[in-house]
Motif scaffolding. Structure first.
Motif, PDB file in Angstrom:
ATOM      1  N   LEU A   9      15.205 -35.633   7.263  1.00  0.00           N
ATOM      2  CA  LEU A   9      14.596 -34.778   6.439  1.00  0.00           C
ATOM      3  C   LEU A   9      15.317 -34.944   4.992  1.00  0.00           C
ATOM      4  N   PRO A  70      21.394 -28.048   5.650  1.00  0.00           N
ATOM      5  CA  PRO A  70      19.683 -27.618   5.426  1.00  0.00           C
ATOM      6  C   PRO A  70      19.679 -27.353   3.950  1.00  0.00           C
ATOM      7  N   GLU A  75      12.899 -28.917   2.272  1.00  0.00           N
ATOM      8  CA  GLU A  75      11.753 -28.951   3.422  1.00  0.00           C
ATOM      9  C   GLU A  75      10.468 -28.394   2.987  1.00  0.00           C
ATOM     10  N   LYS A  79       6.914 -30.326   2.942  1.00  0.00           N
ATOM     11  CA  LYS A  79       5.673 -29.869   3.598  1.00  0.00           C
ATOM     12  C   LYS A  79       4.529 -29.935   2.595  1.00  0.00           C
TER      13      LYS A  79
END
Length: 107
Positions: A9, A70, A75, A79
Protein backbone atom coordinates in the motif's frame (compact mmCIF):
# COMPACT_ATOMS: atom_id res chain seq x y z
CA UNK A 1 -3.27 -5.16 7.92
CA UNK A 2 -0.22 -7.40 7.68
CA UNK A 3 3.26 -6.07 6.88
CA UNK A 4 3.16 -7.41 3.30
CA UNK A 5 -0.05 -5.52 2.53
CA UNK A 6 1.14 -2.39 4.34
CA UNK A 7 4.38 -2.21 2.38
CA UNK A 8 2.49 -2.75 -0.86
CA UNK A 9 0.00 0.00 0.00
CA UNK A 10 2.74 2.48 0.92
CA UNK A 11 4.70 1.63 -2.23
CA UNK A 12 1.54 2.22 -4.24
CA UNK A 13 1.29 5.61 -2.55
CA UNK A 14 4.86 6.48 -3.56
CA UNK A 15 4.14 5.34 -7.12
CA UNK A 16 0.95 7.38 -7.19
CA UNK A 17 2.74 10.49 -5.93
CA UNK A 18 5.94 10.22 -7.98
CA UNK A 19 5.02 7.92 -10.87
CA UNK A 20 6.33 4.39 -11.33
CA UNK A 21 9.02 5.50 -13.78
CA UNK A 22 10.46 7.92 -11.21
CA UNK A 23 10.30 5.37 -8.38
CA UNK A 24 12.05 2.78 -10.54
CA UNK A 25 14.72 5.27 -11.57
CA UNK A 26 15.41 6.44 -8.00
CA UNK A 27 15.66 2.82 -6.84
CA UNK A 28 18.10 1.95 -9.62
CA UNK A 29 15.78 -0.29 -11.64
CA UNK A 30 16.07 -0.08 -15.43
CA UNK A 31 12.29 -0.21 -15.89
CA UNK A 32 9.05 -0.63 -13.94
CA UNK A 33 8.63 -4.40 -14.35
CA UNK A 34 9.81 -5.26 -10.83
CA UNK A 35 7.77 -2.45 -9.27
CA UNK A 36 4.69 -3.64 -11.14
CA UNK A 37 5.20 -7.09 -9.63
CA UNK A 38 5.60 -5.62 -6.15
CA UNK A 39 2.42 -3.53 -6.26
CA UNK A 40 0.25 -6.07 -8.08
CA UNK A 41 -1.88 -7.81 -5.45
CA UNK A 42 -2.41 -10.75 -7.81
CA UNK A 43 1.30 -11.62 -7.92
CA UNK A 44 1.45 -13.15 -4.45
CA UNK A 45 4.95 -14.61 -4.68
CA UNK A 46 6.59 -11.20 -5.22
CA UNK A 47 6.50 -9.00 -2.16
CA UNK A 48 8.43 -6.09 -0.71
CA UNK A 49 11.06 -7.77 1.43
CA UNK A 50 13.20 -6.10 4.07
CA UNK A 51 16.10 -5.35 1.73
CA UNK A 52 13.85 -3.87 -0.96
CA UNK A 53 11.89 -1.85 1.61
CA UNK A 54 15.07 -0.29 2.99
CA UNK A 55 16.33 0.42 -0.54
CA UNK A 56 13.10 2.26 -1.43
CA UNK A 57 13.13 4.22 1.84
CA UNK A 58 16.73 5.25 1.31
CA UNK A 59 16.07 6.29 -2.31
CA UNK A 60 13.33 8.68 -1.12
CA UNK A 61 15.10 9.84 2.06
CA UNK A 62 12.42 8.25 4.21
CA UNK A 63 13.16 7.06 7.72
CA UNK A 64 13.89 3.37 8.15
CA UNK A 65 10.58 1.56 8.65
CA UNK A 66 8.46 4.13 6.77
CA UNK A 67 7.07 1.42 4.47
CA UNK A 68 6.14 -0.64 7.56
CA UNK A 69 4.10 2.16 9.14
CA UNK A 70 0.45 2.99 8.37
CA UNK A 71 0.02 6.36 6.68
CA UNK A 72 -3.68 7.36 6.64
CA UNK A 73 -2.98 10.12 4.10
CA UNK A 74 -1.60 7.54 1.64
CA UNK A 75 -4.63 5.29 2.12
CA UNK A 76 -7.05 8.20 1.63
CA UNK A 77 -5.27 9.33 -1.54
CA UNK A 78 -5.33 5.83 -3.00
CA UNK A 79 -9.01 5.41 -2.21
CA UNK A 80 -9.72 8.69 -4.01
CA UNK A 81 -7.72 7.42 -6.99
CA UNK A 82 -9.63 4.13 -6.91
CA UNK A 83 -12.94 6.02 -6.93
CA UNK A 84 -11.81 8.07 -9.94
CA UNK A 85 -10.79 4.90 -11.75
CA UNK A 86 -14.10 3.25 -10.94
CA UNK A 87 -16.04 6.25 -12.23
CA UNK A 88 -14.02 6.27 -15.47
CA UNK A 89 -14.55 2.52 -15.89
CA UNK A 90 -18.29 2.84 -15.34
CA UNK A 91 -18.47 5.69 -17.88
CA UNK A 92 -16.65 3.67 -20.55
CA UNK A 93 -18.57 1.84 -23.26
CA UNK A 94 -18.89 -1.95 -22.81
CA UNK A 95 -16.14 -2.83 -25.30
CA UNK A 96 -13.65 -0.64 -23.43
CA UNK A 97 -14.78 -2.13 -20.12
CA UNK A 98 -14.11 -5.59 -21.56
CA UNK A 99 -10.64 -4.51 -22.72
CA UNK A 100 -9.88 -3.17 -19.24
CA UNK A 101 -11.01 -6.41 -17.63
CA UNK A 102 -8.80 -8.42 -20.00
CA UNK A 103 -5.79 -6.19 -19.24
CA UNK A 104 -6.34 -6.56 -15.51
CA UNK A 105 -6.99 -10.28 -15.72
CA UNK A 106 -10.54 -9.91 -14.38
CA UNK A 107 -13.26 -12.17 -15.73
Amino acid sequence: MDNKALRRLNLLGLCSEHGRDEVAKKCGYSDTVYLNQLVNANVSRTQVGDKTARKIEEAFDLRTGWLDTPHPDVERALKASDNEILLAYEAADPSRQEAIRVLLGIK
